[in-house]
Design a protein around this motif. Structure first.
Motif, PDB file in Angstrom:
ATOM      1  N   GLN A 395      71.521  25.099 -14.945  1.00 47.27           N
ATOM      2  CA  GLN A 395      70.964  24.291 -13.843  1.00 47.27           C
ATOM      3  C   GLN A 395      71.313  24.913 -12.484  1.00 47.27           C
ATOM      4  O   GLN A 395      70.473  24.973 -11.588  1.00 47.27           O
ATOM      5  N   GLU A 396      72.578  25.345 -12.364  1.00 44.82           N
ATOM      6  CA  GLU A 396      73.035  25.949 -11.111  1.00 44.82           C
ATOM      7  C   GLU A 396      72.260  27.248 -10.842  1.00 44.82           C
ATOM      8  O   GLU A 396      71.822  27.504  -9.714  1.00 44.82           O
ATOM      9  N   ASN A 414      51.651  31.226  -7.659  1.00 45.69           N
ATOM     10  CA  ASN A 414      51.901  30.106  -8.574  1.00 45.69           C
ATOM     11  C   ASN A 414      53.191  30.360  -9.356  1.00 45.69           C
ATOM     12  O   ASN A 414      53.569  31.508  -9.571  1.00 45.69           O
ATOM     13  N   TYR A 415      53.869  29.302  -9.752  1.00 41.28           N
ATOM     14  CA  TYR A 415      55.043  29.427 -10.631  1.00 41.28           C
ATOM     15  C   TYR A 415      55.319  28.080 -11.272  1.00 41.28           C
ATOM     16  O   TYR A 415      54.849  27.046 -10.785  1.00 41.28           O
ATOM     17  N   ARG A 416      56.035  28.095 -12.382  1.00 40.46           N
ATOM     18  CA  ARG A 416      56.389  26.832 -13.030  1.00 40.46           C
ATOM     19  C   ARG A 416      57.638  26.258 -12.403  1.00 40.46           C
ATOM     20  O   ARG A 416      58.624  26.978 -12.213  1.00 40.46           O
ATOM     21  N   LYS A 417      57.589  24.953 -12.119  1.00 38.53           N
ATOM     22  CA  LYS A 417      58.715  24.333 -11.408  1.00 38.53           C
ATOM     23  C   LYS A 417      59.695  23.674 -12.377  1.00 38.53           C
ATOM     24  O   LYS A 417      60.644  23.016 -11.950  1.00 38.53           O
ATOM     25  N   PHE A 421      63.350  22.756 -18.567  1.00 42.96           N
ATOM     26  CA  PHE A 421      63.187  21.288 -18.619  1.00 42.96           C
ATOM     27  C   PHE A 421      63.625  20.701 -19.960  1.00 42.96           C
ATOM     28  O   PHE A 421      64.157  19.607 -20.033  1.00 42.96           O
ATOM     29  N   ASP A 422      63.397  21.451 -21.027  1.00 42.88           N
ATOM     30  CA  ASP A 422      63.683  20.946 -22.373  1.00 42.88           C
ATOM     31  C   ASP A 422      65.157  21.112 -22.747  1.00 42.88           C
ATOM     32  O   ASP A 422      65.571  20.669 -23.814  1.00 42.88           O
ATOM     33  N   LEU A 423      65.933  21.749 -21.894  1.00 41.86           N
ATOM     34  CA  LEU A 423      67.337  21.995 -22.224  1.00 41.86           C
ATOM     35  C   LEU A 423      68.259  20.999 -21.536  1.00 41.86           C
ATOM     36  O   LEU A 423      69.433  20.909 -21.867  1.00 41.86           O
ATOM     37  N   VAL A 424      67.687  20.235 -20.592  1.00 45.98           N
ATOM     38  CA  VAL A 424      68.519  19.392 -19.734  1.00 45.98           C
ATOM     39  C   VAL A 424      69.304  18.372 -20.537  1.00 45.98           C
ATOM     40  O   VAL A 424      70.476  18.137 -20.289  1.00 45.98           O
ATOM     41  N   SER A 425      68.684  17.799 -21.558  1.00 46.25           N
ATOM     42  CA  SER A 425      69.362  16.742 -22.305  1.00 46.25           C
ATOM     43  C   SER A 425      70.332  17.308 -23.342  1.00 46.25           C
ATOM     44  O   SER A 425      71.083  16.578 -23.960  1.00 46.25           O
TER      45      SER A 425
END
Ligand code: AMP
Ligand code: GLY
Length: 441
Positions: A395-396, A414-417, A421-425
């Motif tokens: 995350q950092e 363009n880029y993905r923001k 996302f799937d690793l956060v939990s």
């Protein structure tokens, strides 16, 4: 020594960045390279598959090692070209032989190799235009979704996953009879669908021994939440938080070891990277594909985490001394965010002037589709540049990458923001699971 690196993407800029940090590297040449490699190495204006041009420059510039980035020159036999040429055969090529490259160049070859050496993989059968009706019947015996894979190289587009049986049968006919992917789909592998989480394992081998490199996960879809069309990769994270020691042990004993032993048993010369695409089905790793090179953008997070001298590492591969090499890995996380041209992976425009690069702080900018035009850095491809950062956790690192992405501009950028996302939990593994002892052998 003077070294030649073949390729022009973010992967090659990351290799060049690391290779030029080695005291063993005098002059690095990159063919054809990009605007990023031009700042640290000498770009050569010919394609990575122009073997005669490669030979001429190797002799002229007294090049003592060739490192191959993409699969194309490998599948076309650059390793064998050197071996069979009296003037070149003493020069090591980091990359497998033409036969070894078939692990990526032919899905059928890869499947037969896995079956022969008992590497776990999805059940399959393969078909040609002559057996297309048998293929349609075979599809009818399977449960949806149906996985159809063009046998040959199809620029990452040759895999179709289809829910409906009739549609799958139509697509099979399109591939085999209609040549949907040209010669690449003159043979098609139909495979059992595997339901699980994907991950990649990167291995470097000298043909006898091997090292497992840090794990990484890439984000292939263009859209947030893993939606939309497949791309070459929109970002990557290393290490992959959910890969623990138990899973890694299974990957090593069930997949890496039989793969390297299988290459030896079959007499396949292989001194290079094996990138193993896996699906983790209920904690059982199963192979979906081999690639015979490093991933892109995975290289942009894996290579920055290598503390060891990469030229020394390549020399150990060339000299079959990998078992004696102590590979050191940075414990920090690394992430990369890929900036792409608007429209990619479909039609996009090139030649857009990129600004703001001078404002980037505490990230590494790896160029991919860029070139220099009258002193300006302009876009020259779909994937334009990868912004890599380190952090105490992913995350950092990602925050740092995104802070710097926001300082860069070009028209229709363009880029993905939502990389990661799937690793956060998923909890970060304890530091024990990322020590070198568990990943590196
Ligand atoms: P490949 O080119 O073989 O990596 O396939 C491209 C993508 O298709 C993979 O990254 C997976 O997402 C998916 N895929 C390939 N084979 C299978 C399979 N047997 N089951 C489920 N998904 C698959
Ligand atoms: N990022 C996926 C690949 O290099 O094939």
């Amino acid at each position: 020594m003077n070294i030649l690196l073949l390729g022009s993407g973010g992967r090659e800029h990351a290799f060049a960045w690391k290779m030029t940090q080695s005291p063993l590297c005098d002059t690095l040449f990159v063919a054809p390279g990009n605007a990023g490699t031009a700042t640290i190495a000498t770009n050569l204006d010919f394609s990575a598959t122009d073997f005669e041009a490669i030979k001429a420059v190797v002799i002229k510039e007294n090049i003592e090692m060739v490192v191959v980035g993409p699969e194309d020159p490998l599948v076309k036999g650059v390793y064998d070209f050197f071996l069979n040429d009296a003037d070149l055969k003493h020069i090591p090529v980091i990359g497998p032989s033409k036969l070894g490259a078939q692990l990526e160049g032919s899905k059928e070859f890869a499947k037969e190799f896995m079956m022969k050496h008992q590497v776990p993989t999805a059940a399959y059968d393969s078909f040609t235009a002559e057996t297309v009706e048998k293929g349609c019947e075979f599809l009818a015996t399977l449960q949806p979704p149906y996985v159809l894979k063009a046998d040959g190289l199809a620029a990452g587009k040759g895999v179709l996953i289809i829910q409906d049986l009739a549609e799958a049968q139509t697509e099979l006919r399109n591939m085999l009879v209609g040549q949907k992917f040209g010669a690449a789909s003159s043979k098609v592998v139909i495979e059992e669908f595997l339901d699980g989480i994907e991950l990649s394992c990167f291995v470097l081998t000298d043909g006898k021994s091997y090292k497992i490199l840090p794990t990484a996960k890439d984000y292939k879809r263009i859209g947030e939440g893993d939606t939309g069309l497949n791309t070459g990769g929109m970002g990557a994270v290393s290490p992959v938080p959910y890969v623990d020691a138990v899973l890694m042990e299974k990957i090593e004993t069930r997949i890496v070891q039989p793969t390297i032993a299988g290459l030896q048993k079959d007499g396949i010369p292989y001194k290079g990277f094996v990138f193993i695409g896996l699906i983790n089905v209920n904690n059982e790793p199963i192979v979906i594909e081999y690639n015979v090179r490093m991933g892109d953008p995975e290289t942009e997070v894996v290579v920055p985490r290598l503390k060891s001298d990469i030229v020394e590492l390549f020399l150990a591969v060339a000299n079959e001394k990998l078992d004696e090499f102590n590979l050191e890995v940075d414990e920090r996380s690394a992430t990369t965010v890929m900036i792409v041209s608007g429209g990619y992976p479909e039609d996009f425009e090139k030649g857009k002037v990129i600004s703001g690069l001078e404002n980037v702080e505490n990230s590494i900018v790896f160029h991919a589709g860029t070139k220099l035009d009258k002193g300006a850095v302009v876009t020259n491809g779909g994937r334009v540049m990868a912004i890599t950062s380190y952090g105490n956790n992913f995350q950092e690192a990602l925050q740092q990458s995104y802070d710097n992405v926001s300082k860069i501009q070009f028209e229709k950028m363009n880029y993905r923001k939502d990389i990661g996302f799937d690793l956060v939990s998923i909890e970060k593994p304890s530091s024990k699971t990322v020590t070198t002892g568990l990943f590196l052998f």
